[in-house]
Design a protein around this motif. Sequence first.
Motif, mmCIF file in Angstrom:
data_model
loop_
_atom_site.group_PDB
_atom_site.id
_atom_site.type_symbol
_atom_site.label_atom_id
_atom_site.label_comp_id
_atom_site.label_asym_id
_atom_site.label_seq_id
_atom_site.Cartn_x
_atom_site.Cartn_y
_atom_site.Cartn_z
ATOM 1 N N PRO A 143 1.008 -1.345 0.144
ATOM 2 C CA PRO A 143 -0.064 -0.055 0.041
ATOM 3 C C PRO A 143 0.800 1.240 -0.018
ATOM 4 N N GLU A 173 -8.984 -5.866 -0.202
ATOM 5 C CA GLU A 173 -7.752 -5.449 0.509
ATOM 6 C C GLU A 173 -7.907 -4.018 1.024
ATOM 7 N N PHE A 177 -7.447 -2.978 5.313
ATOM 8 C CA PHE A 177 -6.595 -2.013 5.706
ATOM 9 C C PHE A 177 -7.296 -0.852 6.260
ATOM 10 N N VAL A 291 -4.378 0.840 -2.222
ATOM 11 C CA VAL A 291 -4.137 -0.457 -1.784
ATOM 12 C C VAL A 291 -4.580 -1.265 -3.126
#
Length: 297
Positions: A143, A173, A177, A291
């Motif tokens: 990221p 994803e 995060f 990301v």
Amino acid sequence: MTSNAETYGIIVAVDGSPASDSALRWAACDAVLRKSSVTVMHVVEPVIVNWPIPPLQGTITEWQQDNAHQVIERARDALAAGAVGAENLVVRTEVRYAGVVDELVAASARAHLMVVGSRGKGAAGRVILGSVSGGLVHHARCPVVVVHAGDAQAVDYISPILVGIDGSPASEEAIAFAFDEAERRRVDLVALHAWSDVDVFPALGANWRAYEDQGHEVLGERLAGWHERYPDVTVHRRVVGDQPARSLIENSQQAQLVVVGSHGRGGFAGLLLGSVSTRVAREAEAPVMVVRGPTRS
């Protein structure tokens, strides 16, 4: 995350610019929250000399070496003053000599997170995404957080995390995060789904309720199970009939961090998410974490 992803912890790419200083301050705060090490990385691109003949390629000038030393020392000072507790961070420095984007992309394969400043504003006053930050948004192996000059002047510990959701692997994803950041920062999470990617609305008489219901269904499916994993994170679901990039940029004014995926399924009901992430990283009013989804074989 793989074990070698912790080799660098957080990498901050520095070049001595105001945006680079803001990236350092943001990284310092995030590193304190993560209890992560920080690697300050500066890449010097060799000069191609066309005279005398034959051309000397890959030349590093004395001026570049001196400048690299100054950039690193300035970065160390800025990092130490970047957040409460930053004086206890494990800080490493590294200078590389090669193509800037290529070297940072290679380093990103062994990092948990990479933080970089945007280029700032062009002559017309528009925010522009530099070649380095733009290249990392699309090609980094971890990221990437893009910080504009001034974004981290006064660190925001109160506003929520904003995440864009479209149902793609990259979006999945991004959700992971975003929840992680919200829990670590002890703030709410705003989950946004935008179901229109055109400037004009569909023909008069279109079933707007069906579009909205579908949007809520997407959010429900993608957020299922996350509350059990992060019970302390309060989630606010938001479905809007608007262009996803424009909606994320508008909502970024009330967020401390925007999290988006890159190269999604064709994004927020039909739009290539790569273009959304690029525009959001360029124009958002808060730092932006991009990301990438799982790499396809």
